[in-house]
Design a protein around this motif. Structure first.
Motif, mmCIF file in Angstrom:
data_model
loop_
_atom_site.group_PDB
_atom_site.id
_atom_site.type_symbol
_atom_site.label_atom_id
_atom_site.label_comp_id
_atom_site.label_asym_id
_atom_site.label_seq_id
_atom_site.Cartn_x
_atom_site.Cartn_y
_atom_site.Cartn_z
ATOM 1 N N GLU A 88 0.824 -1.208 0.000
ATOM 2 C CA GLU A 88 0.000 0.000 0.000
ATOM 3 C C GLU A 88 0.862 1.263 0.000
ATOM 4 O O GLU A 88 0.536 2.259 -0.636
ATOM 5 C CB GLU A 88 -0.919 -0.003 1.224
ATOM 6 C CG GLU A 88 -2.035 -1.013 1.167
ATOM 7 C CD GLU A 88 -3.173 -0.575 0.256
ATOM 8 O OE1 GLU A 88 -3.259 0.642 -0.061
ATOM 9 O OE2 GLU A 88 -3.951 -1.443 -0.153
ATOM 10 N N ASP A 143 -10.439 -1.112 12.467
ATOM 11 C CA ASP A 143 -9.671 -0.936 11.229
ATOM 12 C C ASP A 143 -8.618 0.151 11.391
ATOM 13 O O ASP A 143 -7.504 0.049 10.858
ATOM 14 C CB ASP A 143 -10.607 -0.597 10.076
ATOM 15 C CG ASP A 143 -11.479 -1.774 9.657
ATOM 16 O OD1 ASP A 143 -11.083 -2.920 9.963
ATOM 17 O OD2 ASP A 143 -12.539 -1.555 9.030
ATOM 18 N N ARG A 185 -4.290 7.532 3.498
ATOM 19 C CA ARG A 185 -5.585 7.775 2.869
ATOM 20 C C ARG A 185 -6.674 6.926 3.513
ATOM 21 O O ARG A 185 -7.817 7.350 3.665
ATOM 22 C CB ARG A 185 -5.507 7.498 1.364
ATOM 23 C CG ARG A 185 -4.824 8.611 0.578
ATOM 24 C CD ARG A 185 -5.100 8.466 -0.912
ATOM 25 N NE ARG A 185 -4.541 7.243 -1.452
ATOM 26 C CZ ARG A 185 -3.299 7.154 -1.956
ATOM 27 N NH1 ARG A 185 -2.491 8.205 -1.941
ATOM 28 N NH2 ARG A 185 -2.881 6.016 -2.448
ATOM 29 N N GLN A 186 -6.283 5.656 3.872
ATOM 30 C CA GLN A 186 -7.272 4.795 4.535
ATOM 31 C C GLN A 186 -7.691 5.369 5.878
ATOM 32 O O GLN A 186 -8.859 5.261 6.291
ATOM 33 C CB GLN A 186 -6.687 3.387 4.724
ATOM 34 C CG GLN A 186 -6.502 2.602 3.441
ATOM 35 C CD GLN A 186 -6.047 1.177 3.708
ATOM 36 O OE1 GLN A 186 -6.382 0.603 4.741
ATOM 37 N NE2 GLN A 186 -5.292 0.613 2.769
ATOM 38 N N VAL A 209 -4.613 -0.224 10.707
ATOM 39 C CA VAL A 209 -3.856 0.619 9.779
ATOM 40 C C VAL A 209 -2.693 1.293 10.501
ATOM 41 O O VAL A 209 -1.580 1.392 9.986
ATOM 42 C CB VAL A 209 -4.785 1.659 9.119
ATOM 43 C CG1 VAL A 209 -3.964 2.658 8.287
ATOM 44 C CG2 VAL A 209 -5.821 0.967 8.236
ATOM 45 N N LEU A 241 -14.350 4.546 8.549
ATOM 46 C CA LEU A 241 -13.328 3.685 9.167
ATOM 47 C C LEU A 241 -13.713 3.365 10.604
ATOM 48 O O LEU A 241 -13.963 4.270 11.419
ATOM 49 C CB LEU A 241 -11.973 4.380 9.126
ATOM 50 C CG LEU A 241 -10.760 3.525 9.515
ATOM 51 C CD1 LEU A 241 -10.498 2.476 8.441
ATOM 52 C CD2 LEU A 241 -9.529 4.414 9.675
ATOM 53 N N LYS A 285 -10.636 7.843 5.726
ATOM 54 C CA LYS A 285 -11.962 7.430 5.287
ATOM 55 C C LYS A 285 -12.972 7.684 6.403
ATOM 56 O O LYS A 285 -12.726 7.358 7.579
ATOM 57 C CB LYS A 285 -11.958 5.940 4.925
ATOM 58 C CG LYS A 285 -11.196 5.630 3.642
ATOM 59 C CD LYS A 285 -11.254 4.141 3.327
ATOM 60 C CE LYS A 285 -10.515 3.830 2.027
ATOM 61 N NZ LYS A 285 -10.559 2.375 1.699
ATOM 62 N N LEU A 322 -1.764 4.129 3.088
ATOM 63 C CA LEU A 322 -2.278 3.839 4.430
ATOM 64 C C LEU A 322 -2.865 5.094 5.080
ATOM 65 O O LEU A 322 -3.893 5.032 5.769
ATOM 66 C CB LEU A 322 -1.143 3.268 5.298
ATOM 67 C CG LEU A 322 -0.632 1.876 4.902
ATOM 68 C CD1 LEU A 322 0.591 1.513 5.737
ATOM 69 C CD2 LEU A 322 -1.714 0.824 5.073
#
Length: 612
Positions: A297, A315, A304-305, A319, A311, A308, A302
């Protein structure tokens, strides 16, 4: 019988009109000046008037012929039996020509043939060429073994061969060599029965799933102990495995190397960097998996995740853990991390980490034979760990005793494996080879011994081969293997020539315990191998059972027309467990009709199958 021809300090020729000599039999030369030396027949031949006496370099040369004539043999008409006899001990000067030769009584040669009592050693077979000693045999050695000759059982006719297992303290380790069909695996089974008889803890690696001792040979039910309670059989992944949390970083490196070839320096560095003391399989595997995902990734992906909106806290924690791993271990090569992860998953899928070795340890402590079964590759991986673990237990106990400490007792034991060249190959690195080499060189001091069997002695590590002080050599055909065995044993040129022609179950025993080579026939085993059935008999039996089941299934449907086969094939598949289509069913019906088990009638409209 008389000595003829030119004699030396090592060999003499013996001639006789009346008696034919037997190969490997023992003779006594009546030469009082040399204290009646004993020797073994290593080559024998008979001549008569129909066969001209040559003067080539065979057993008989011109000097022997001349000596025969001088002492009264009629070369033209007598049948002359000749033997080359090799003395057991070199004489200080040559034996006199013309000395009488006779057969010994057993007590005269007992020290050459028997070194321990049958109940104290491994009773493996009968010494060839000792039939003449049967009448003078002591009671404790009579009727000890049963042998198989030409498919029939027969009682002992000579001196039993008893291997002194206690002598392994001085002359450790045993090799069993022979080609396919030579009786090597059969001989190994007999040795394992004897180890169970003596209650010696034994660890057996069985890649062929044949070392089962539950079924007795009915004709020998009264011989030997009951073996059912003296062995246990375990399969890797089902009954035994490796407790991952007990592994050190070095253990994991060796296991992963065994699972798919030697680890590169980069892969070994991944294990050393990522593994933590007392890691479980799940924690170590998750760390690898998360690091792989993080590296794929990237840091930006990571982050960017994390941004979210949907999220979850779980999670987000995952991350963040991946970001931490990337910061700490991101410099490791991705390909190496993936390679370690793949190998680890391969071992886990084989069930290697689902159990521990307590069942093996318990069996060894009870003096049992423990058979470990599995495919060859998983056995190699498992052997790397379990041999090292048990050897360390035994070594730690002995070292503690040497230091005056109590220590936890772990018994001396024997390690046995077939196809040994797969575990300790020559000129190729193998994780199991390092621990086997250590035991071959130092195991004697700690009471750990090897019994290694292989069809290809040339492919077995030379260091290990050199440490095998007793070698059982069955029929061997390949010239390279014969040459290797000649180098590693005291087999003579004559015995080397006999190797390709030995009958199944006959073997040369080259042993430092006896100081010479002995030719024996392995006794009949008390138990049966599960693979003993002839595969062609099995094929015929299964085909017959299938036909009977099919005929019984369709008997209620007869007469049967070929227009009914669509409905019939579904019924047959359901009842017989088949997966046939209509074409296959019609072929089977036609075959049974051709064999006369069904009647086939052709009509203008359809084909009918009916009872005969």
């Amino acid at each position: 019988m008389q000595v003829v021809g030119i004699t030396t300090q090592q060999e003499v020729y013996v001639a006789s009109r009346e008696r034919k000599f037997r190969i490997n039999e023992i003779l006594v030369v009546e030469d009082p000046a040399l204290n009646f030396p004993r020797g073994e027949v290593v080559e024998t031949m008979s001549y008569n008037r129909l066969i001209p006496m040559g003067t080539d370099k065979s057993l008989v040369d011109s000097q022997v012929i001349q000596a025969l004539q001088q002492i009264g043999y009629d070369i033209g008409s007598d049948e002359i039996n000749l033997a080359k006899v090799r003395l057991y001990e070199e004489a200080p000067h040559p034996i006199g020509t013309g000395c009488s030769v006779r057969l010994p009584d057993f007590e005269e040669v007992r020290d050459l043939l028997v070194t321990t009592a049958p109940d104290e050693g491994m009773l493996l077979g009968e010494i060839r060429g000792t039939e003449s000693l049967a009448e003078s045999l002591s009671e404790d050695l009579r009727d000890q073994v049963v042998l198989m000759e030409q498919g029939d059982l027969r009682r002992q006719q000579g001196v039993p061969f008893v291997f002194d297992v206690k002598a392994m303290q001085q002359y450790p380790h045993v090799g069993i060599f022979g080609g396919s069909g030579s009786g090597k695996s059969f001989g190994l089974r007999v040795m394992l029965e004897e180890l169970m008889k003596l209650r010696i803890p034994t660890l057996v690696f069985d890649p062929h799933f044949e070392m089962d001792f539950s079924e007795r040979v009915p004709e020998l039910a009264d011989r030997g102990p009951s073996f059912a309670e003296r062995f246990i059989s375990v399969q890797i992944g089902q009954h035994v495995g490796i407790s991952f949390s007990d592994l050190t970083t070095r253990d994991i490196t060796e296991l992963l190397g065994a699972s798919g070839g030697h680890l590169t320096d980069s892969m070994a560095n991944v294990v050393q960097t990522l593994h933590r003391r007392k890691d479980s399989f799940t924690s170590f595997s998750d760390r690898l998996n998360n690091l792989i995902q993080a590296m794929e990734e990237g840091k930006e992906g990571l982050k960017r995740q994390l941004n979210k909106p949907d999220l979850t806290p779980t999670d987000a924690a995952r991350v963040n853990d991946m970001l931490r791993l990337l910061d700490e271990y991101g410099s490791l090569p991705l390909s190496s991390v993936k390679g370690i992860h793949w190998r680890l998953n391969r071992l886990e899928k084989a069930g290697l980490f689902h159990h521990d070795i307590r069942a093996i340890e318990r069996g060894m402590e009870q003096g049992k034979l423990v058979v470990v079964q599995g495919s060859t590759w998983i056995l190699q991986v498992f052997a790397t760990y379990v041999i090292g673990a048990l050897y360390r237990k035994r070594r730690e106990y002995k070292d503690a005793r040497m230091n005056g400490e109590e220590g936890r007792f772990f018994p001396p034991f024997v390690i046995v494996t077939d196809e040994a060249h797969n575990f300790a190959p020559k000129a190729v690195d193998s994780p199991a080879k390092s621990i086997l080499k250590e035991i071959a060189q130092e195991g004697r001091k700690y009471g750990v011994f090897l019994f290694l069997a292989t069809q290809r002695p040339t492919l077995l590590d030379e260091t290990i081969t050199a440490q095998l002080n007793t070698k059982f050599v069955f029929r061997t055909v390949r010239g390279t293997d014969i040459a290797t065995l000649r180098e590693e044993t005291d087999l003579t040129a004559e015995e080397g020539k006999r190797l390709p022609y030995l009958r199944s179950g006959d073997t040369f025993v080259s042993s430092a315990v006896f100081g010479r080579t002995i030719f024996i026939r392995i006794r009949c085993a008390y138990t049966r191998s599960p693979h003993l059935a002839n595969p062609f008999d099995e094929l015929k039996q299964m085909a017959g059972e299938r036909d009977e089941k099919m005929l019984k299934t369709i008997s209620g449907l007869l007469p049967l027309f070929d227009t009914d086969l669509v409905q019939t094939v579904a019924h047959v598949n359901r009842e017989c467990g088949c997966q046939w289509d209509v074409t296959r069913l019609k072929q089977e019906l036609d075959r049974l009709a051709g064999e006369g088990r069904l009647k086939k009638v052709e009509t203008p409209f359809a084909t009918r199958y009916d009872k005969c």
